[in-house]
Design an enzyme around this catalytic site. Structure first.
Site, PDB file in Angstrom:
ATOM      1  N   SER A 111      -6.576   5.323   7.830  1.00 55.28           N
ATOM      2  CA  SER A 111      -7.173   4.649   6.472  1.00 55.28           C
ATOM      3  C   SER A 111      -6.482   3.659   5.875  1.00 55.28           C
ATOM      4  O   SER A 111      -6.779   2.601   5.730  1.00 55.28           O
ATOM      5  CB  SER A 111      -7.125   6.000   5.779  1.00 55.28           C
ATOM      6  OG  SER A 111      -6.996   5.761   4.335  1.00 55.28           O
ATOM      7  N   HIS A 125       0.850  -1.175  -0.229  1.00 61.93           N
ATOM      8  CA  HIS A 125       0.314   0.031  -0.145  1.00 61.93           C
ATOM      9  C   HIS A 125       0.840   1.264   0.030  1.00 61.93           C
ATOM     10  O   HIS A 125       1.753   1.374   0.635  1.00 61.93           O
ATOM     11  CB  HIS A 125      -0.800  -0.103   1.168  1.00 61.93           C
ATOM     12  CG  HIS A 125      -2.157   0.811   1.132  1.00 61.93           C
ATOM     13  ND1 HIS A 125      -3.149   0.322   0.528  1.00 61.93           N
ATOM     14  CD2 HIS A 125      -2.416   2.284   1.335  1.00 61.93           C
ATOM     15  CE1 HIS A 125      -4.147   1.467   0.591  1.00 61.93           C
ATOM     16  NE2 HIS A 125      -3.641   2.294   0.850  1.00 61.93           N
ATOM     17  N   ARG A 182     -12.688  13.214   3.777  1.00 62.75           N
ATOM     18  CA  ARG A 182     -11.588  13.732   3.775  1.00 62.75           C
ATOM     19  C   ARG A 182     -11.207  14.642   2.475  1.00 62.75           C
ATOM     20  O   ARG A 182     -10.413  15.571   2.390  1.00 62.75           O
ATOM     21  CB  ARG A 182     -10.254  12.894   4.309  1.00 62.75           C
ATOM     22  CG  ARG A 182     -10.370  12.384   5.657  1.00 62.75           C
ATOM     23  CD  ARG A 182      -9.637  11.172   5.745  1.00 62.75           C
ATOM     24  NE  ARG A 182      -8.129  11.240   5.621  1.00 62.75           N
ATOM     25  CZ  ARG A 182      -7.328  10.626   5.255  1.00 62.75           C
ATOM     26  NH1 ARG A 182      -7.931   9.157   4.673  1.00 62.75           N
ATOM     27  NH2 ARG A 182      -6.028  10.753   4.843  1.00 62.75           N
ATOM     28  N   LYS A 203      -7.677  -0.663   6.101  1.00 65.86           N
ATOM     29  CA  LYS A 203      -7.807  -1.426   5.035  1.00 65.86           C
ATOM     30  C   LYS A 203      -6.909  -2.655   4.987  1.00 65.86           C
ATOM     31  O   LYS A 203      -7.390  -3.821   4.762  1.00 65.86           O
ATOM     32  CB  LYS A 203      -7.594  -0.844   3.807  1.00 65.86           C
ATOM     33  CG  LYS A 203      -8.607   0.333   3.421  1.00 65.86           C
ATOM     34  CD  LYS A 203      -8.446   0.938   2.136  1.00 65.86           C
ATOM     35  CE  LYS A 203      -7.407   1.855   1.599  1.00 65.86           C
ATOM     36  NZ  LYS A 203      -7.559   3.059   2.416  1.00 65.86           N
ATOM     37  N   ASP A 258     -13.626   3.465   6.366  1.00 63.60           N
ATOM     38  CA  ASP A 258     -12.489   4.193   5.531  1.00 63.60           C
ATOM     39  C   ASP A 258     -13.274   4.549   4.050  1.00 63.60           C
ATOM     40  O   ASP A 258     -12.928   5.787   3.765  1.00 63.60           O
ATOM     41  CB  ASP A 258     -11.388   3.097   5.249  1.00 63.60           C
ATOM     42  CG  ASP A 258     -10.356   4.049   4.407  1.00 63.60           C
ATOM     43  OD1 ASP A 258     -10.040   5.423   4.842  1.00 63.60           O
ATOM     44  OD2 ASP A 258     -10.113   3.694   3.376  1.00 63.60           O
TER      45      ASP A 258
HETATM   46  N1  URA Z   1      -3.797   6.001   0.958  1.00 65.55           N
HETATM   47  C1  URA Z   1      -5.043   5.431   1.937  1.00 65.55           C
HETATM   48  O1  URA Z   1      -5.484   4.400   1.743  1.00 65.55           O
HETATM   49  N2  URA Z   1      -5.234   6.249   2.852  1.00 65.55           N
HETATM   50  C2  URA Z   1      -4.769   7.509   2.926  1.00 65.55           C
HETATM   51  O2  URA Z   1      -5.370   8.047   3.825  1.00 65.55           O
HETATM   52  C3  URA Z   1      -3.782   7.945   2.223  1.00 65.55           C
HETATM   53  C4  URA Z   1      -3.344   7.081   1.125  1.00 65.55           C
END
Ligand code: URA
Length: 436
Positions: free
Chosen positions: A183, A82, A168, A187, A161
């Site tokens: 966030s 990620h 956001r 995930k 999220d």
């Molecule tokens: N990627 C994400 O999933 N969340 C964030 O807040 C920033 C990047």
């Protein structure tokens, strides 16, 4: 408990309890707390910050807002990567199928564009038919069947999220460390992967502008991952210029396709190889980085990664002929070069401004739920440190609206600083964080 009291406590700099945080996250996920109160709460967090304890509570509350997958019945080891968000960052599109081609099941929940950064799902949705709304069962079934899933948050998986991310994006509350940690890690926890490589971006096109800030972000995420029994490592990577050449949904997808087929920009290819290699080390599939890089490169040159990519697109309803013939992806009507205004060297790029220019062309959202123009964007032709000649193209703009194109042109010119002094090229990485 009342939402207004939780907002007021954070507004005044108080430390929220686990109960207060879960009350807010659950209430918002179930639509019992409205967007206007959630917006105020996010802004209070943005301005006041959160302690490490609050950040961990927030992450867990967000992860448990839906199912938390246990994938042990699907595969003994599932991997995920990620990014914290960048400009031209399409690494997942190449790294995920490459890992899957190496026999590592990849179960990944990606995001949409956030602020000035692009989102993997928006890029994939340039492909007609591509779907990213897996239920828990569908996620597991696809992972078992083809060893790769690239989906988004759903009503089942990290739904908090899904809602907060969109809010956001349009309330100027993205670049807050606890919100990014919550966030990303919610995930990752909900997605059930056992091994995670985090690509933490640093620089003008990232939410963390300095290596010091990015290090704190990376350490916080690695600590949370470790405390939940995950194998996890974070790379600190440069985002002081777009990664690769293309910025914009379909343009980036096309670049990822080129890379999977053995072409693509050298910096982007090297970056993808490094992310894959870090994962191979993490899961002990290679003894050292050089061996891991060689395996990663082999998965691409053999065509195995490309095959996984097309299997992924087919499994998620996308039109495979479109990715096999990427000239069929959405194309902009107006394609114009932006000539360099002077001779010299490209000294600096304000990469966030490049991302904002693409958003303003229609490639990102100004408010929740806005439709995107997948075709628009820019293709850069020079990297920091390169010599440029007056009149030679600095980049090429892809637009569907003449007025927007003119505005983007101004913004992009201001974002590229050209001067007479030679400067060093930028590194790809600044370090890695793997806590003991
Ligand atoms: N990627 C994400 O999933 N969340 C964030 O807040 C920033 C990047």
């Amino acid at each position: 408990m009342r939402a207004v009291d939780v907002i007021a406590k954070k507004r005044d700099g108080g430390e929220l309890t686990a109960e207060e945080i879960s009350f807010f996250i659950q209430g918002y996920t179930r639509d019992e707390i409205p967007d206007y109160q959630a917006s105020a709460w996010l802004m209070a967090i943005y301005l006041r910050g959160m302690t490490d304890r609050e950040t961990e509570h927030l992450t867990l509350a967000m992860a448990h807002s839906g199912d938390v997958l246990d994938l042990s019945d699907v595969a003994p080891l599932v991997v995920d990567k990620h990014s914290t968000g960048g400009v031209g960052d399409k690494v997942s599109l190449v790294a995920a199928p490459t890992l899957a081609a190496l026999g590592l099941p990849v179960g990944k929940m990606s995001g949409r564009g956030l602020g000035f950064t692009g989102g993997t799902l928006d890029k994939l949705e340039s492909i007609p038919g591509y779907r990213s709304d897996h239920t828990t069962q569908a996620f597991k079934d696809q992972l078992r069947r083809i060893g790769i899933v690239l989906t988004g948050q759903s009503a089942d998986l990290a739904p908090a999220d899904g809602k907060l991310y969109a809010l956001r994006d349009v309330t100027a509350t993205v670049p807050a460390l606890p919100l990014i940690v919550g966030s990303v890690m919610s995930k990752k926890i909900a997605g059930g992967a056992n091994a995670i490589v985090l690509d933490v971006k640093v620089g003008s096109g990232a939410f963390m502008k300095t290596v010091a800030e990015a290090t704190v972000l990376a350490e916080t995420m690695v600590r949370i991952g470790r405390s939940l029994g995950r194998r996890i490592v974070a790379l600190l990577s440069d985002m002081n210029q777009p990664l690769g050449w293309a910025v914009g949904n379909a343009l980036e997808l096309r670049e990822a396709i080129d890379t999977l087929r053995g072409g693509g920009p050298p910096d982007f290819y090297a970056h993808c190889i490094e992310v894959v290699a870090e994962m191979l080390l993490l899961v002990e599939r290679a003894g050292d980085l050089d061996a891991a890089r060689a395996l990663a490169a082999q998965a691409i040159t053999s065509g195995a990664a490309w095959e996984k990519f097309t299997a992924l697109i087919a499994a998620q309803g996308g039109d495979v002929p479109t990715v096999e013939h990427p000239e069929r992806l959405p194309q902009a009507r107006l394609v114009e070069p932006l000539p360099a205004p002077a001779d010299g060297f490209l000294q600096r790029v304000d990469a966030a401004q490049v991302g904002l220019a693409v958003m303003a062309l229609g490639g990102g959202r100004a408010k929740k739920g806005d439709a995107l123009d997948h075709a628009v964007g820019v293709v850069t032709h020079v990297k920091v440190g390169d010599r440029v000649s007056r009149g030679a193209p600095l980049l090429t703009l892809h637009a569907n609206d003449a007025q927007r194109l003119a505005e983007a042109r101004e913004r992009l010119l201001a974002a590229h600083i050209i001067g007479p002094q030679a400067v060093d090229p930028l590194p790809l990485f600044y370090g890695r964080i793997a806590l003991p």
